[in-house]
Design an enzyme around this catalytic site. Sequence first.
Site, mmCIF file in Angstrom:
data_model
loop_
_atom_site.group_PDB
_atom_site.id
_atom_site.type_symbol
_atom_site.label_atom_id
_atom_site.label_comp_id
_atom_site.label_asym_id
_atom_site.label_seq_id
_atom_site.Cartn_x
_atom_site.Cartn_y
_atom_site.Cartn_z
ATOM 1 N N HIS A 19 40.535 36.835 38.454
ATOM 2 C CA HIS A 19 41.194 35.703 38.138
ATOM 3 C C HIS A 19 41.543 34.853 38.297
ATOM 4 O O HIS A 19 41.125 33.057 38.513
ATOM 5 C CB HIS A 19 42.236 36.630 36.577
ATOM 6 C CG HIS A 19 43.182 35.912 36.466
ATOM 7 N ND1 HIS A 19 42.608 35.378 34.684
ATOM 8 C CD2 HIS A 19 44.117 35.064 36.321
ATOM 9 C CE1 HIS A 19 43.371 34.799 34.512
ATOM 10 N NE2 HIS A 19 44.614 34.314 34.804
ATOM 11 N N GLU A 20 42.031 35.093 39.178
ATOM 12 C CA GLU A 20 42.502 34.322 40.568
ATOM 13 C C GLU A 20 42.179 33.232 41.264
ATOM 14 O O GLU A 20 42.140 32.183 41.553
ATOM 15 C CB GLU A 20 43.908 34.861 41.030
ATOM 16 C CG GLU A 20 44.918 35.595 41.095
ATOM 17 C CD GLU A 20 45.622 34.578 39.871
ATOM 18 O OE1 GLU A 20 46.106 33.620 39.960
ATOM 19 O OE2 GLU A 20 46.121 35.192 39.110
ATOM 20 N N HIS A 23 41.469 30.415 39.476
ATOM 21 C CA HIS A 23 41.870 29.377 39.283
ATOM 22 C C HIS A 23 42.087 28.764 40.702
ATOM 23 O O HIS A 23 41.518 27.643 40.609
ATOM 24 C CB HIS A 23 43.758 29.226 39.138
ATOM 25 C CG HIS A 23 43.978 30.372 37.650
ATOM 26 N ND1 HIS A 23 43.754 29.913 37.057
ATOM 27 C CD2 HIS A 23 44.799 31.392 37.268
ATOM 28 C CE1 HIS A 23 44.407 30.332 35.917
ATOM 29 N NE2 HIS A 23 44.109 31.670 36.277
#
Length: 455
Positions: A19-20, A23
Amino acid sequence: MLFTIASFLFAIAILVAVHEFGHFATAVALRVKVLRFSIGFGPRLLTWHSNRLGTEFAISLLPLGGYVKFLDERDGPVEAADRPFAFNGQPLKVRAAIVAGGPTANFLLAIVLYACVNWVGTLQSSPLLETPLTGSVAERAGIRGGDLVVAGSSNGQDPVETQSFEDFRWLLMRSALDHQDLKLLVTDSGGGSHRQLVLPLAALDARDADTALFRKIGVMAPLSAARLGAVAAGGAAEEAGLKAGDLVLQVDGVGIVDAAQLREIIRNAVNAGDARVVQSWRINRSGAISTLSVLPRIESSQGMKLGRVGAYIGAPPGTVMVRYGIVDGLTRAVTRTWEVSVLSLQMIGKIVMGEASLKNLSGPITIADYAGQSASLGAVPFVVFLALISVSLGVLNLLPLPVLDGGHLMYYLWESLTGKPVSESWMEQLQKVGLVVLLMMMSVAVFNDVTRLLG
Protein backbone atom coordinates in the site's frame (compact mmCIF):
# COMPACT_ATOMS: atom_id res chain seq x y z
CA MET A 1 -0.87 -19.18 18.81
CA LEU A 2 2.64 -18.04 17.89
CA PHE A 3 2.13 -19.37 14.37
CA THR A 4 -1.15 -17.42 14.07
CA ILE A 5 0.47 -14.20 15.31
CA ALA A 6 3.46 -14.65 13.00
CA SER A 7 1.18 -15.32 10.01
CA PHE A 8 -0.90 -12.25 10.83
CA LEU A 9 2.12 -9.94 11.22
CA PHE A 10 3.65 -11.29 8.02
CA ALA A 11 0.41 -10.69 6.10
CA ILE A 12 -0.04 -7.17 7.50
CA ALA A 13 3.59 -6.28 6.75
CA ILE A 14 3.20 -7.34 3.11
CA LEU A 15 -0.11 -5.54 2.60
CA VAL A 16 1.05 -2.35 4.30
CA ALA A 17 4.33 -2.36 2.39
CA VAL A 18 2.49 -2.73 -0.91
CA HIS A 19 0.00 0.00 0.00
CA GLU A 20 2.65 2.49 1.02
CA PHE A 21 4.82 1.53 -1.96
CA GLY A 22 1.87 2.49 -4.15
CA HIS A 23 1.98 6.02 -2.71
CA PHE A 24 5.78 6.09 -2.91
CA ALA A 25 6.12 4.79 -6.48
CA THR A 26 3.45 7.15 -7.79
CA ALA A 27 5.13 10.12 -6.09
CA VAL A 28 8.55 9.21 -7.49
CA ALA A 29 7.09 8.71 -10.97
CA LEU A 30 5.47 12.15 -10.79
CA ARG A 31 8.66 13.81 -9.47
CA VAL A 32 7.47 14.50 -5.93
CA LYS A 33 10.16 14.12 -3.28
CA VAL A 34 9.63 11.50 -0.58
CA LEU A 35 11.46 12.19 2.69
CA ARG A 36 10.65 8.92 4.46
CA PHE A 37 9.13 5.54 3.59
CA SER A 38 8.33 3.61 6.78
CA ILE A 39 6.89 0.18 7.37
CA GLY A 40 5.43 0.36 10.87
CA PHE A 41 5.13 3.19 13.39
CA GLY A 42 7.08 4.28 16.44
CA PRO A 43 10.84 3.98 17.05
CA ARG A 44 12.79 3.04 13.93
CA LEU A 45 14.56 -0.31 14.20
CA LEU A 46 16.35 -0.25 10.85
CA THR A 47 17.02 2.64 8.47
CA TRP A 48 18.91 3.25 5.24
CA HIS A 49 19.13 6.27 2.98
CA SER A 50 18.93 6.65 -0.80
CA ASN A 51 21.13 9.51 -1.98
CA ARG A 52 19.60 9.39 -5.45
CA LEU A 53 16.03 9.81 -4.23
CA GLY A 54 16.77 11.67 -1.02
CA THR A 55 14.54 9.20 0.83
CA GLU A 56 15.03 7.52 4.20
CA PHE A 57 13.67 3.97 4.29
CA ALA A 58 12.75 2.61 7.72
CA ILE A 59 11.32 -0.42 9.48
CA SER A 60 9.70 0.68 12.74
CA LEU A 61 8.73 -1.06 15.97
CA LEU A 62 4.94 -1.28 15.56
CA PRO A 63 4.22 -3.27 12.37
CA LEU A 64 0.46 -2.55 12.18
CA GLY A 65 0.70 0.23 9.62
CA GLY A 66 3.14 2.45 7.80
CA TYR A 67 3.46 5.85 6.16
CA VAL A 68 5.10 7.89 3.41
CA LYS A 69 6.27 11.39 4.29
CA PHE A 70 6.45 13.82 1.37
CA LEU A 71 8.36 17.07 1.10
CA ASP A 72 5.67 19.63 2.00
CA GLU A 73 5.86 23.34 2.77
CA ARG A 74 3.06 22.96 5.31
CA ASP A 75 5.40 20.89 7.49
CA GLY A 76 8.26 23.41 7.49
CA PRO A 77 10.51 25.59 5.33
CA VAL A 78 11.51 24.17 1.95
CA GLU A 79 14.53 25.39 0.02
CA ALA A 80 13.76 27.21 -3.20
CA ALA A 81 15.48 24.56 -5.32
CA ASP A 82 13.23 21.84 -3.84
CA ARG A 83 9.89 23.67 -4.08
CA PRO A 84 9.01 22.20 -7.51
CA PHE A 85 9.19 18.77 -5.85
CA ALA A 86 7.00 19.62 -2.80
CA PHE A 87 3.68 17.79 -2.54
CA ASN A 88 1.58 20.82 -1.65
CA GLY A 89 2.70 22.71 -4.77
CA GLN A 90 1.63 19.99 -7.21
CA PRO A 91 -1.38 20.23 -9.55
CA LEU A 92 -4.59 18.70 -8.24
CA LYS A 93 -4.40 15.67 -10.55
CA VAL A 94 -0.88 14.84 -9.33
CA ARG A 95 -1.88 14.98 -5.67
CA ALA A 96 -4.97 12.87 -6.35
CA ALA A 97 -2.93 10.29 -8.26
CA ILE A 98 -0.43 9.96 -5.40
CA VAL A 99 -3.20 9.51 -2.83
CA ALA A 100 -4.97 6.95 -5.01
CA GLY A 101 -1.68 5.10 -5.57
CA GLY A 102 -1.95 3.19 -2.27
CA PRO A 103 -5.38 1.58 -2.79
CA THR A 104 -4.52 0.98 -6.45
CA ALA A 105 -1.44 -0.98 -5.40
CA ASN A 106 -3.60 -3.16 -3.14
CA PHE A 107 -5.98 -3.94 -6.00
CA LEU A 108 -3.07 -4.72 -8.33
CA LEU A 109 -1.55 -7.02 -5.70
CA ALA A 110 -4.86 -8.87 -5.38
CA ILE A 111 -5.04 -9.31 -9.16
CA VAL A 112 -1.48 -10.70 -9.26
CA LEU A 113 -2.13 -13.09 -6.35
CA TYR A 114 -5.44 -14.34 -7.75
CA ALA A 115 -3.81 -14.77 -11.18
CA CYS A 116 -0.93 -16.80 -9.70
CA VAL A 117 -3.40 -19.10 -7.95
CA ASN A 118 -5.37 -19.50 -11.19
CA TRP A 119 -2.21 -20.33 -13.15
CA VAL A 120 -0.75 -22.75 -10.60
CA GLY A 121 -4.09 -24.46 -10.03
CA THR A 122 -5.74 -25.69 -6.85
CA LEU A 123 -7.52 -28.82 -5.70
CA GLN A 124 -11.04 -27.74 -4.79
CA SER A 125 -14.20 -29.53 -3.77
CA SER A 126 -16.35 -30.63 -6.69
CA PRO A 127 -19.68 -28.73 -7.14
CA LEU A 128 -21.51 -31.95 -6.30
CA LEU A 129 -24.24 -31.03 -3.81
CA GLU A 130 -25.26 -32.80 -0.64
CA THR A 131 -28.91 -33.46 0.18
CA PRO A 132 -30.41 -30.06 1.09
CA LEU A 133 -31.84 -29.44 4.55
CA THR A 134 -35.48 -30.41 4.97
CA GLY A 135 -37.85 -27.55 4.22
CA SER A 136 -35.06 -25.29 2.97
CA VAL A 137 -35.08 -23.01 -0.07
CA ALA A 138 -32.85 -25.45 -1.96
CA GLU A 139 -35.10 -28.44 -1.27
CA ARG A 140 -38.25 -26.57 -2.34
CA ALA A 141 -36.45 -25.46 -5.52
CA GLY A 142 -35.87 -29.10 -6.48
CA ILE A 143 -32.20 -29.62 -5.61
CA ARG A 144 -31.43 -33.22 -4.78
CA GLY A 145 -28.43 -34.86 -3.18
CA GLY A 146 -25.94 -35.80 -5.90
CA ASP A 147 -26.84 -32.91 -8.21
CA LEU A 148 -23.83 -31.49 -10.03
CA VAL A 149 -23.98 -27.71 -10.59
CA VAL A 150 -22.84 -26.91 -14.13
CA ALA A 151 -23.50 -23.15 -14.27
CA GLY A 152 -25.39 -20.38 -12.55
CA SER A 153 -26.52 -16.81 -13.15
CA SER A 154 -28.45 -14.02 -11.45
CA ASN A 155 -29.78 -10.59 -12.33
CA GLY A 156 -30.18 -11.52 -15.99
CA GLN A 157 -26.44 -12.02 -16.52
CA ASP A 158 -24.90 -14.71 -18.70
CA PRO A 159 -24.45 -18.10 -16.99
CA VAL A 160 -21.13 -18.55 -15.17
CA GLU A 161 -19.49 -21.97 -15.24
CA THR A 162 -19.04 -23.52 -11.80
CA GLN A 163 -15.90 -25.61 -11.70
CA SER A 164 -15.87 -26.05 -7.93
CA PHE A 165 -18.11 -25.88 -4.88
CA GLU A 166 -16.39 -22.61 -3.98
CA ASP A 167 -17.63 -21.13 -7.28
CA PHE A 168 -21.17 -22.24 -6.43
CA ARG A 169 -20.92 -20.91 -2.87
CA TRP A 170 -19.75 -17.53 -4.22
CA LEU A 171 -22.77 -17.39 -6.56
CA LEU A 172 -25.08 -18.22 -3.65
CA MET A 173 -23.65 -15.51 -1.40
CA ARG A 174 -23.65 -12.79 -4.06
CA SER A 175 -27.21 -13.56 -5.17
CA ALA A 176 -28.58 -13.76 -1.64
CA LEU A 177 -26.97 -10.52 -0.47
CA ASP A 178 -28.07 -8.77 -3.68
CA HIS A 179 -31.60 -10.17 -3.24
CA GLN A 180 -31.50 -11.79 -6.67
CA ASP A 181 -32.93 -15.18 -7.67
CA LEU A 182 -30.25 -17.63 -8.78
CA LYS A 183 -30.77 -19.69 -11.95
CA LEU A 184 -28.90 -22.99 -11.95
CA LEU A 185 -28.13 -25.61 -14.56
CA VAL A 186 -27.62 -28.97 -12.83
CA THR A 187 -27.18 -32.59 -13.79
CA ASP A 188 -26.74 -35.81 -11.87
CA SER A 189 -23.29 -37.03 -10.88
CA GLY A 190 -23.17 -39.31 -13.90
CA GLY A 191 -23.61 -36.40 -16.31
CA GLY A 192 -27.18 -37.39 -17.27
CA SER A 193 -29.98 -35.09 -18.41
CA HIS A 194 -29.68 -31.42 -17.50
CA ARG A 195 -32.25 -29.57 -15.42
CA GLN A 196 -32.79 -25.86 -14.92
CA LEU A 197 -33.71 -24.71 -11.43
CA VAL A 198 -34.36 -21.35 -9.81
CA LEU A 199 -33.36 -20.67 -6.21
CA PRO A 200 -35.77 -17.91 -5.03
CA LEU A 201 -33.24 -15.89 -3.05
CA ALA A 202 -34.74 -12.46 -3.77
CA ALA A 203 -37.23 -12.83 -0.92
CA LEU A 204 -34.68 -14.33 1.49
CA ASP A 205 -33.88 -12.22 4.54
CA ALA A 206 -30.13 -12.18 3.90
CA ARG A 207 -28.37 -9.73 6.21
CA ASP A 208 -25.21 -11.59 7.19
CA ALA A 209 -22.67 -13.48 5.08
CA ASP A 210 -22.36 -16.30 7.60
CA THR A 211 -23.20 -19.95 8.20
CA ALA A 212 -26.80 -19.05 9.07
CA LEU A 213 -27.28 -17.68 5.54
CA PHE A 214 -26.28 -20.97 3.92
CA ARG A 215 -28.42 -22.86 6.43
CA LYS A 216 -31.43 -20.81 5.29
CA ILE A 217 -30.62 -21.67 1.69
CA GLY A 218 -30.16 -25.31 2.67
CA VAL A 219 -26.82 -26.21 1.06
CA MET A 220 -24.05 -26.31 3.62
CA ALA A 221 -21.31 -28.37 2.00
CA PRO A 222 -20.38 -30.46 -1.05
CA LEU A 223 -21.54 -34.04 -1.22
CA SER A 224 -19.90 -36.37 1.27
CA ALA A 225 -20.30 -40.14 1.01
CA ALA A 226 -22.33 -41.87 3.73
CA ARG A 227 -19.24 -43.61 5.08
CA LEU A 228 -18.62 -44.10 8.79
CA GLY A 229 -15.56 -42.63 10.42
CA ALA A 230 -14.64 -43.05 14.08
CA VAL A 231 -17.13 -45.19 16.02
CA ALA A 232 -17.61 -44.28 19.70
CA ALA A 233 -17.09 -47.05 22.22
CA GLY A 234 -20.40 -48.21 23.73
CA GLY A 235 -22.49 -46.24 21.24
CA ALA A 236 -25.43 -47.45 19.18
CA ALA A 237 -23.24 -47.93 16.10
CA GLU A 238 -20.78 -50.18 17.94
CA GLU A 239 -23.62 -52.18 19.53
CA ALA A 240 -25.06 -52.79 16.06
CA GLY A 241 -21.70 -54.08 14.80
CA LEU A 242 -20.89 -51.12 12.59
CA LYS A 243 -17.23 -50.27 11.99
CA ALA A 244 -15.22 -47.32 10.67
CA GLY A 245 -15.09 -47.47 6.87
CA ASP A 246 -18.57 -48.96 6.41
CA LEU A 247 -20.45 -47.38 3.48
CA VAL A 248 -24.21 -47.15 4.12
CA LEU A 249 -26.22 -48.06 1.02
CA GLN A 250 -29.79 -48.18 2.34
CA VAL A 251 -31.79 -47.52 5.50
CA ASP A 252 -35.16 -49.31 5.71
CA GLY A 253 -35.07 -49.83 1.94
CA VAL A 254 -34.40 -46.17 1.13
CA GLY A 255 -31.31 -45.59 -0.98
CA ILE A 256 -28.71 -43.37 0.70
CA VAL A 257 -27.13 -40.74 -1.53
CA ASP A 258 -24.85 -38.99 0.92
CA ALA A 259 -23.89 -38.36 4.54
CA ALA A 260 -26.32 -35.44 4.94
CA GLN A 261 -29.28 -37.67 4.07
CA LEU A 262 -28.11 -40.38 6.46
CA ARG A 263 -27.63 -37.91 9.31
CA GLU A 264 -31.17 -36.58 8.75
CA ILE A 265 -32.64 -40.10 8.88
CA ILE A 266 -30.79 -40.85 12.11
CA ARG A 267 -31.91 -37.59 13.73
CA ASN A 268 -35.55 -38.36 12.90
CA ALA A 269 -35.41 -41.89 14.36
CA VAL A 270 -37.72 -40.90 17.23
CA ASN A 271 -41.40 -41.88 17.58
CA ALA A 272 -44.10 -40.30 19.69
CA GLY A 273 -43.38 -40.79 23.37
CA ASP A 274 -39.65 -40.80 22.73
CA ALA A 275 -39.73 -44.43 21.63
CA ARG A 276 -36.63 -45.52 19.74
CA VAL A 277 -36.99 -46.89 16.23
CA VAL A 278 -34.99 -49.86 15.00
CA GLN A 279 -33.52 -49.21 11.55
CA SER A 280 -32.35 -51.74 8.99
CA TRP A 281 -29.03 -50.62 7.51
CA ARG A 282 -27.61 -52.17 4.35
CA ILE A 283 -23.86 -51.57 4.23
CA ASN A 284 -20.83 -52.22 2.09
CA ARG A 285 -17.80 -53.32 4.11
CA SER A 286 -14.74 -53.75 1.91
CA GLY A 287 -16.89 -55.10 -0.92
CA ALA A 288 -19.04 -57.37 1.26
CA ILE A 289 -22.75 -56.42 1.44
CA SER A 290 -24.61 -57.07 4.70
CA THR A 291 -27.65 -55.87 6.66
CA LEU A 292 -27.53 -54.77 10.31
CA SER A 293 -30.19 -53.63 12.75
CA VAL A 294 -29.36 -50.25 14.28
CA LEU A 295 -31.16 -48.74 17.28
CA PRO A 296 -30.33 -45.01 17.50
CA ARG A 297 -30.27 -43.52 20.97
CA ILE A 298 -32.30 -40.46 21.90
CA GLU A 299 -30.45 -37.34 23.02
CA SER A 300 -31.64 -33.81 23.80
CA SER A 301 -30.23 -30.92 21.78
CA GLN A 302 -31.53 -27.36 22.18
CA GLY A 303 -34.83 -28.61 23.57
CA MET A 304 -35.33 -31.20 20.80
CA LYS A 305 -35.23 -35.00 20.95
CA LEU A 306 -32.88 -36.36 18.28
CA GLY A 307 -31.54 -39.76 17.30
CA ARG A 308 -27.81 -40.46 17.60
CA VAL A 309 -25.68 -43.52 16.74
CA GLY A 310 -22.33 -42.45 18.18
CA ALA A 311 -20.28 -42.43 14.99
CA TYR A 312 -18.76 -39.85 12.68
CA ILE A 313 -20.62 -39.90 9.38
CA GLY A 314 -19.09 -38.55 6.22
CA ALA A 315 -16.04 -38.80 3.96
CA PRO A 316 -13.90 -36.10 2.35
CA PRO A 317 -15.74 -34.65 -0.70
CA GLY A 318 -14.50 -35.32 -4.20
CA THR A 319 -12.02 -32.82 -5.58
CA VAL A 320 -11.22 -31.30 -8.96
CA MET A 321 -8.11 -29.51 -10.15
CA VAL A 322 -9.06 -25.96 -11.10
CA ARG A 323 -6.44 -24.35 -13.34
CA TYR A 324 -6.62 -21.64 -16.02
CA GLY A 325 -4.40 -20.47 -18.86
CA ILE A 326 -2.44 -17.22 -18.89
CA VAL A 327 -5.13 -14.98 -20.39
CA ASP A 328 -8.15 -16.66 -18.77
CA GLY A 329 -6.42 -16.80 -15.39
CA LEU A 330 -5.60 -13.09 -15.50
CA THR A 331 -9.10 -12.19 -16.71
CA ARG A 332 -10.68 -14.18 -13.90
CA ALA A 333 -8.31 -12.53 -11.41
CA VAL A 334 -9.43 -9.07 -12.51
CA THR A 335 -13.07 -10.16 -12.38
CA ARG A 336 -12.73 -11.66 -8.89
CA THR A 337 -10.97 -8.53 -7.59
CA TRP A 338 -13.75 -6.38 -9.02
CA GLU A 339 -16.49 -8.65 -7.60
CA VAL A 340 -14.96 -8.71 -4.13
CA SER A 341 -14.56 -4.91 -4.21
CA VAL A 342 -18.18 -4.37 -5.26
CA LEU A 343 -19.45 -6.87 -2.69
CA SER A 344 -17.42 -5.15 0.06
CA LEU A 345 -18.84 -1.74 -0.88
CA GLN A 346 -22.36 -3.15 -1.05
CA MET A 347 -22.01 -4.69 2.41
CA ILE A 348 -20.73 -1.40 3.84
CA GLY A 349 -23.64 0.41 2.21
CA LYS A 350 -26.13 -2.12 3.58
CA ILE A 351 -24.65 -1.77 7.07
CA VAL A 352 -24.97 2.04 6.91
CA MET A 353 -28.57 1.76 5.65
CA GLY A 354 -29.44 -0.82 8.30
CA GLU A 355 -30.05 -3.55 5.70
CA ALA A 356 -27.16 -5.69 6.97
CA SER A 357 -25.96 -6.50 10.44
CA LEU A 358 -22.96 -4.88 12.12
CA LYS A 359 -21.84 -8.45 12.80
CA ASN A 360 -20.35 -8.49 9.30
CA LEU A 361 -17.54 -6.19 10.47
CA SER A 362 -14.40 -8.10 11.42
CA GLY A 363 -11.37 -6.83 13.27
CA PRO A 364 -7.75 -7.84 13.86
CA ILE A 365 -8.55 -10.90 15.99
CA THR A 366 -10.68 -12.53 13.29
CA ILE A 367 -8.20 -11.55 10.57
CA ALA A 368 -5.35 -13.00 12.61
CA ASP A 369 -7.31 -16.23 13.10
CA TYR A 370 -8.00 -16.52 9.37
CA ALA A 371 -4.34 -15.76 8.65
CA GLY A 372 -3.22 -18.62 10.88
CA GLN A 373 -5.81 -21.05 9.53
CA SER A 374 -5.03 -20.29 5.88
CA ALA A 375 -1.26 -20.45 6.43
CA SER A 376 -1.62 -23.84 8.15
CA LEU A 377 -3.44 -25.18 5.07
CA GLY A 378 -0.58 -24.28 2.74
CA ALA A 379 0.79 -21.59 0.48
CA VAL A 380 -2.17 -21.37 -1.92
CA PRO A 381 -4.88 -20.79 0.76
CA PHE A 382 -2.64 -18.18 2.39
CA VAL A 383 -2.14 -16.41 -0.96
CA VAL A 384 -5.93 -16.36 -1.49
CA PHE A 385 -6.33 -14.92 2.01
CA LEU A 386 -3.75 -12.20 1.22
CA ALA A 387 -5.60 -11.32 -1.99
CA LEU A 388 -8.93 -11.01 -0.16
CA ILE A 389 -7.50 -8.81 2.61
CA SER A 390 -5.62 -6.72 0.04
CA VAL A 391 -8.90 -5.95 -1.74
CA SER A 392 -10.56 -5.15 1.60
CA LEU A 393 -7.71 -2.80 2.52
CA GLY A 394 -8.01 -1.03 -0.84
CA VAL A 395 -11.76 -0.61 -0.45
CA LEU A 396 -11.47 0.55 3.16
CA ASN A 397 -8.93 3.21 2.26
CA LEU A 398 -11.19 4.59 -0.47
CA LEU A 399 -14.05 5.26 1.96
CA PRO A 400 -14.75 9.03 2.15
CA LEU A 401 -13.48 9.37 5.71
CA PRO A 402 -11.08 12.32 6.22
CA VAL A 403 -8.42 10.20 7.94
CA LEU A 404 -8.28 7.77 5.00
CA ASP A 405 -7.12 8.13 1.40
CA GLY A 406 -10.75 8.43 0.33
CA GLY A 407 -11.14 11.43 2.60
CA HIS A 408 -8.24 13.23 0.91
CA LEU A 409 -9.73 12.42 -2.48
CA MET A 410 -12.98 13.92 -1.21
CA TYR A 411 -11.07 17.14 -0.37
CA TYR A 412 -9.63 17.19 -3.88
CA LEU A 413 -13.08 16.69 -5.39
CA TRP A 414 -14.27 19.73 -3.46
CA GLU A 415 -11.24 21.67 -4.67
CA SER A 416 -11.90 20.68 -8.29
CA LEU A 417 -15.54 21.81 -8.03
CA THR A 418 -14.99 25.09 -6.17
CA GLY A 419 -11.52 26.03 -7.38
CA LYS A 420 -10.18 26.41 -3.85
CA PRO A 421 -8.94 23.91 -1.24
CA VAL A 422 -10.78 23.01 1.94
CA SER A 423 -9.90 25.51 4.69
CA GLU A 424 -7.58 24.46 7.50
CA SER A 425 -10.33 24.90 10.12
CA TRP A 426 -12.79 22.74 8.19
CA MET A 427 -10.12 20.14 7.54
CA GLU A 428 -9.27 19.99 11.23
CA GLN A 429 -12.91 19.45 12.20
CA LEU A 430 -13.47 16.86 9.49
CA GLN A 431 -10.35 14.98 10.60
CA LYS A 432 -11.79 14.73 14.12
CA VAL A 433 -15.13 13.47 12.82
CA GLY A 434 -13.43 10.96 10.56
CA LEU A 435 -11.27 9.70 13.42
CA VAL A 436 -14.32 9.23 15.65
CA VAL A 437 -16.17 7.29 12.93
CA LEU A 438 -13.12 5.12 12.26
CA LEU A 439 -12.65 4.40 15.97
CA MET A 440 -16.33 3.46 16.26
CA MET A 441 -15.99 1.05 13.34
CA MET A 442 -12.88 -0.47 14.89
CA SER A 443 -14.62 -0.80 18.27
CA VAL A 444 -17.56 -2.65 16.70
CA ALA A 445 -15.18 -4.89 14.74
CA VAL A 446 -13.16 -5.78 17.85
CA PHE A 447 -16.39 -6.39 19.81
CA ASN A 448 -17.52 -8.79 17.06
CA ASP A 449 -14.11 -10.50 17.22
CA VAL A 450 -14.38 -11.05 20.96
CA THR A 451 -17.99 -12.24 20.65
CA ARG A 452 -16.99 -14.81 18.03
CA LEU A 453 -14.02 -15.88 20.15
CA LEU A 454 -16.12 -16.38 23.28
CA GLY A 455 -19.01 -17.90 21.33
